[in-house]
Design a protein around this motif. Structure first.
Motif, short mmCIF file in Angstrom:
data_model
loop_
_atom_site.label_atom_id
_atom_site.label_comp_id
_atom_site.label_asym_id
_atom_site.label_seq_id
_atom_site.Cartn_x
_atom_site.Cartn_y
_atom_site.Cartn_z
N GLY A 261 11.37 9.71 -11.87
CA GLY A 261 12.68 8.79 -11.27
C GLY A 261 11.16 8.57 -10.18
N LEU A 262 10.67 8.91 -9.94
CA LEU A 262 9.18 8.79 -8.94
C LEU A 262 8.83 7.36 -8.97
CD1 LEU A 262 7.77 11.76 -7.42
CD2 LEU A 262 8.89 9.85 -5.85
N TYR A 263 8.38 6.92 -10.27
CA TYR A 263 7.66 5.86 -10.65
C TYR A 263 8.72 4.51 -10.58
CZ TYR A 263 4.23 3.81 -13.26
OH TYR A 263 3.32 2.47 -13.30
N ALA A 264 9.70 5.33 -11.84
CA ALA A 264 10.46 4.51 -12.02
C ALA A 264 11.45 3.39 -10.27
CB ALA A 264 12.17 4.52 -12.52
N GLU B 163 1.12 -1.07 0.11
CA GLU B 163 0.05 -0.16 -0.13
C GLU B 163 0.56 0.92 -0.01
OE1 GLU B 163 -3.07 -0.10 -0.52
OE2 GLU B 163 -3.25 -1.82 -0.91
N TRP B 164 1.92 0.89 0.67
CA TRP B 164 2.86 2.60 0.55
C TRP B 164 3.56 2.87 -0.20
CZ3 TRP B 164 7.80 2.24 -0.89
CH2 TRP B 164 8.47 3.78 0.36
N THR B 165 3.70 1.95 -1.58
CA THR B 165 4.53 1.94 -2.06
C THR B 165 3.44 1.85 -3.97
OG1 THR B 165 6.17 0.24 -2.07
CG2 THR B 165 5.42 0.67 -4.26
N LYS B 166 2.28 1.92 -3.53
CA LYS B 166 0.78 2.29 -4.09
C LYS B 166 0.56 3.52 -4.32
CE LYS B 166 -1.12 -2.47 -5.17
NZ LYS B 166 -2.82 -3.03 -4.93
N SER B 167 1.27 4.23 -3.53
CA SER B 167 0.28 5.55 -2.37
C SER B 167 1.41 6.60 -3.44
CB SER B 167 1.01 5.84 -1.24
OG SER B 167 -0.61 5.01 -0.71
N GLU B 168 3.60 6.56 -3.57
CA GLU B 168 4.38 6.61 -3.93
C GLU B 168 3.71 6.36 -5.30
OE1 GLU B 168 7.04 8.23 -2.32
OE2 GLU B 168 5.36 7.64 -1.04
N LEU B 169 3.44 5.11 -5.99
CA LEU B 169 3.16 5.70 -7.21
C LEU B 169 2.10 6.60 -8.11
CD1 LEU B 169 3.59 1.42 -8.12
CD2 LEU B 169 4.97 3.26 -8.89
N PHE B 170 1.05 6.75 -7.05
CA PHE B 170 0.17 7.53 -7.43
C PHE B 170 1.25 9.72 -7.01
CE2 PHE B 170 -2.50 10.79 -5.14
CZ PHE B 170 -3.00 11.07 -6.01
N SER B 171 1.93 9.37 -6.33
CA SER B 171 2.36 10.57 -6.43
C SER B 171 2.71 10.63 -7.41
CB SER B 171 3.56 10.87 -4.54
OG SER B 171 2.95 11.19 -3.57
N ALA B 172 3.58 9.98 -8.06
CA ALA B 172 4.94 9.90 -9.03
C ALA B 172 3.81 10.47 -10.34
CB ALA B 172 5.03 9.13 -9.78
N LYS B 173 2.47 10.10 -10.49
CA LYS B 173 1.41 10.57 -11.21
C LYS B 173 1.03 11.70 -11.24
CE LYS B 173 -0.17 5.16 -12.15
NZ LYS B 173 -1.03 4.37 -11.60
N ILE B 174 1.13 12.09 -9.55
CA ILE B 174 0.63 13.43 -9.61
C ILE B 174 1.67 14.40 -10.64
CG2 ILE B 174 0.21 14.99 -7.70
CD1 ILE B 174 -2.39 13.16 -8.05
N VAL B 175 2.79 14.66 -10.25
CA VAL B 175 3.86 15.16 -10.47
C VAL B 175 4.28 15.09 -11.72
CG1 VAL B 175 6.61 14.83 -10.67
CG2 VAL B 175 5.56 15.10 -8.16
N GLY B 176 3.43 13.61 -12.77
CA GLY B 176 3.75 14.19 -13.94
C GLY B 176 2.26 14.13 -14.39
N LEU B 177 1.20 14.72 -13.95
CA LEU B 177 0.19 15.45 -14.20
C LEU B 177 0.40 16.91 -13.65
CD1 LEU B 177 -2.94 15.61 -15.30
CD2 LEU B 177 -3.69 15.72 -12.63
N PHE B 178 1.02 17.61 -13.59
CA PHE B 178 1.41 18.95 -12.95
C PHE B 178 2.99 19.05 -14.09
CE2 PHE B 178 3.98 22.84 -10.89
CZ PHE B 178 2.19 22.94 -10.66
N SER B 179 3.71 17.99 -14.29
CA SER B 179 4.66 18.80 -15.12
C SER B 179 3.46 19.00 -16.91
CB SER B 179 5.87 17.38 -15.34
OG SER B 179 5.32 16.55 -16.23
N LEU B 180 2.43 17.93 -16.79
CA LEU B 180 2.16 18.45 -18.05
C LEU B 180 1.05 19.79 -18.11
CD1 LEU B 180 0.33 14.98 -18.69
CD2 LEU B 180 2.35 16.06 -19.63
N ILE B 181 0.73 20.51 -16.81
CA ILE B 181 0.21 21.26 -16.77
C ILE B 181 0.94 22.61 -16.66
CG2 ILE B 181 -1.48 22.51 -14.99
CD1 ILE B 181 -2.52 19.94 -13.80
#
Length: 171
Positions: free
Chosen positions: A64-67, A9-27
Protein backbone atom coordinates in the motif's frame (compact mmCIF):
# COMPACT_ATOMS: atom_id res chain seq x y z
CA UNK A 1 12.63 23.66 -9.31
CA UNK A 2 14.09 23.19 -5.84
CA UNK A 3 10.62 22.35 -4.50
CA UNK A 4 10.23 19.60 -7.11
CA UNK A 5 13.55 18.10 -5.99
CA UNK A 6 12.39 18.29 -2.36
CA UNK A 7 9.12 16.54 -3.22
CA UNK A 8 10.91 13.87 -5.22
CA UNK A 9 13.33 13.18 -2.36
CA UNK A 10 10.41 12.96 0.08
CA UNK A 11 8.70 10.43 -2.19
CA UNK A 12 11.88 8.36 -2.53
CA UNK A 13 12.13 8.28 1.27
CA UNK A 14 8.55 7.04 1.47
CA UNK A 15 9.37 4.31 -1.04
CA UNK A 16 12.35 3.32 1.12
CA UNK A 17 10.01 3.04 4.12
CA UNK A 18 7.74 0.78 2.06
CA UNK A 19 10.73 -1.43 1.29
CA UNK A 20 11.66 -1.57 4.99
CA UNK A 21 8.11 -2.66 5.84
CA UNK A 22 8.35 -5.28 3.08
CA UNK A 23 11.64 -6.57 4.44
CA UNK A 24 10.26 -6.78 7.97
CA UNK A 25 7.19 -8.62 6.68
CA UNK A 26 9.49 -11.22 5.12
CA UNK A 27 11.35 -11.59 8.41
CA UNK A 28 8.04 -12.12 10.22
CA UNK A 29 6.86 -14.66 7.63
CA UNK A 30 10.19 -16.54 7.73
CA UNK A 31 9.93 -16.57 11.52
CA UNK A 32 6.51 -18.20 11.21
CA UNK A 33 7.97 -20.81 8.87
CA UNK A 34 10.82 -21.40 11.32
CA UNK A 35 8.44 -21.91 14.22
CA UNK A 36 6.30 -24.23 12.07
CA UNK A 37 9.25 -26.35 10.95
CA UNK A 38 11.48 -26.40 13.99
CA UNK A 39 9.27 -25.37 16.89
CA UNK A 40 8.89 -28.28 19.28
CA UNK A 41 6.91 -26.70 22.11
CA UNK A 42 3.27 -25.69 22.28
CA UNK A 43 4.38 -22.08 22.66
CA UNK A 44 6.54 -22.21 19.53
CA UNK A 45 3.68 -23.73 17.53
CA UNK A 46 1.31 -21.07 18.91
CA UNK A 47 3.31 -18.33 17.16
CA UNK A 48 2.84 -19.73 13.66
CA UNK A 49 -0.64 -18.36 12.85
CA UNK A 50 -0.23 -14.95 14.56
CA UNK A 51 3.09 -14.42 12.75
CA UNK A 52 1.57 -15.39 9.40
CA UNK A 53 -1.32 -12.98 9.95
CA UNK A 54 1.07 -10.22 11.03
CA UNK A 55 3.42 -10.90 8.10
CA UNK A 56 0.59 -10.79 5.58
CA UNK A 57 -0.76 -7.60 7.15
CA UNK A 58 2.69 -6.03 6.88
CA UNK A 59 2.98 -7.18 3.24
CA UNK A 60 -0.31 -5.36 2.56
CA UNK A 61 0.94 -2.24 4.37
CA UNK A 62 4.22 -2.27 2.43
CA UNK A 63 2.46 -2.74 -0.90
CA UNK A 64 0.00 0.00 0.00
CA UNK A 65 2.79 2.42 0.86
CA UNK A 66 4.65 1.60 -2.32
CA UNK A 67 1.54 1.79 -4.52
CA UNK A 68 0.53 5.12 -3.00
CA UNK A 69 3.94 6.73 -3.43
CA UNK A 70 5.48 5.28 -6.60
CA UNK A 71 3.08 7.14 -8.97
CA UNK A 72 3.87 10.40 -7.16
CA UNK A 73 7.34 10.54 -8.72
CA UNK A 74 5.81 11.07 -12.16
CA UNK A 75 2.73 12.91 -10.90
CA UNK A 76 4.79 15.50 -9.02
CA UNK A 77 6.79 16.31 -12.14
CA UNK A 78 3.62 16.76 -14.20
CA UNK A 79 1.74 18.80 -11.59
CA UNK A 80 4.73 21.01 -10.84
CA UNK A 81 5.28 21.74 -14.53
CA UNK A 82 1.58 22.49 -15.02
CA UNK A 83 1.18 24.85 -12.06
CA UNK A 84 3.88 24.99 -9.40
CA UNK A 85 1.85 27.09 -6.96
CA UNK A 86 -1.17 24.80 -7.16
CA UNK A 87 1.13 21.80 -6.71
CA UNK A 88 2.63 23.28 -3.53
CA UNK A 89 -0.81 24.14 -2.12
CA UNK A 90 -2.07 20.60 -2.75
CA UNK A 91 1.00 19.17 -1.05
CA UNK A 92 0.55 21.45 1.96
CA UNK A 93 -3.08 20.31 2.25
CA UNK A 94 -2.08 16.65 1.92
CA UNK A 95 0.70 16.90 4.50
CA UNK A 96 -1.61 18.78 6.88
CA UNK A 97 -4.15 15.95 6.62
CA UNK A 98 -1.32 13.47 7.20
CA UNK A 99 -0.38 15.30 10.41
CA UNK A 100 -3.93 14.82 11.62
CA UNK A 101 -3.88 11.13 10.65
CA UNK A 102 -0.62 10.61 12.55
CA UNK A 103 -2.19 12.02 15.72
CA UNK A 104 -4.71 9.18 15.53
CA UNK A 105 -2.05 6.58 14.71
CA UNK A 106 0.07 7.70 17.68
CA UNK A 107 -2.89 7.13 19.96
CA UNK A 108 -4.07 3.82 18.51
CA UNK A 109 -0.74 1.98 18.20
CA UNK A 110 0.37 2.60 21.80
CA UNK A 111 -3.12 1.61 22.95
CA UNK A 112 -2.81 -1.68 21.04
CA UNK A 113 0.59 -2.27 22.68
CA UNK A 114 -0.80 -1.54 26.15
CA UNK A 115 -3.84 -3.78 25.70
CA UNK A 116 -1.69 -6.61 24.30
CA UNK A 117 0.77 -6.24 27.20
CA UNK A 118 -2.07 -6.39 29.72
CA UNK A 119 -3.47 -9.49 28.01
CA UNK A 120 -0.03 -11.07 28.07
CA UNK A 121 0.39 -10.37 31.77
CA UNK A 122 -3.03 -11.58 32.85
CA UNK A 123 -3.60 -14.56 30.61
CA UNK A 124 -2.63 -17.84 32.21
CA UNK A 125 0.58 -19.31 30.93
CA UNK A 126 -1.42 -22.33 29.71
CA UNK A 127 -2.94 -20.09 27.05
CA UNK A 128 0.02 -20.14 24.65
CA UNK A 129 -2.08 -19.02 21.68
CA UNK A 130 -3.34 -15.84 23.34
CA UNK A 131 0.10 -15.02 24.65
CA UNK A 132 1.56 -15.53 21.15
CA UNK A 133 -1.12 -13.25 19.73
CA UNK A 134 -0.33 -10.60 22.37
CA UNK A 135 3.42 -10.72 21.72
CA UNK A 136 2.91 -10.61 17.94
CA UNK A 137 0.60 -7.60 18.31
CA UNK A 138 3.18 -5.82 20.45
CA UNK A 139 6.00 -6.48 17.97
CA UNK A 140 3.89 -5.47 14.95
CA UNK A 141 2.50 -2.31 16.57
CA UNK A 142 5.94 -1.32 17.88
CA UNK A 143 7.47 -1.77 14.41
CA UNK A 144 4.71 0.32 12.82
CA UNK A 145 5.23 2.95 15.51
CA UNK A 146 8.92 3.16 14.57
CA UNK A 147 8.15 3.45 10.86
CA UNK A 148 5.32 5.94 11.39
CA UNK A 149 7.34 8.12 13.75
CA UNK A 150 9.98 8.48 11.03
CA UNK A 151 7.32 9.07 8.40
CA UNK A 152 5.65 11.69 10.58
CA UNK A 153 8.92 13.51 11.17
CA UNK A 154 9.65 13.46 7.45
CA UNK A 155 6.11 14.70 6.72
CA UNK A 156 6.46 17.58 9.21
CA UNK A 157 9.80 18.64 7.76
CA UNK A 158 8.49 18.42 4.21
CA UNK A 159 5.41 20.48 5.14
CA UNK A 160 7.55 23.15 6.83
CA UNK A 161 9.73 23.45 3.74
CA UNK A 162 6.65 23.74 1.51
CA UNK A 163 5.30 26.53 3.73
CA UNK A 164 8.65 28.33 3.64
CA UNK A 165 8.55 28.09 -0.13
CA UNK A 166 5.09 29.68 -0.27
CA UNK A 167 6.16 32.48 2.07
CA UNK A 168 9.23 33.25 -0.03
CA UNK A 169 7.15 32.99 -3.22
CA UNK A 170 4.59 35.50 -1.91
CA UNK A 171 7.29 38.03 -1.07
Amino acid sequence: MEILKLSTEWTKSELFSAKIVGLFSLIVLFSAIGFALWGKTVTAKAYVIPLIVSGLFLVAVGIGLYAANKPRLELFQREYNTNANSFVQKEIERTTKSQSDFKTVFKVLPLIIIIAAILFMFLPSASATWRAIAVTLIVTAAFLLIVDSNTSARNDSYREQLIKYTISWKQ
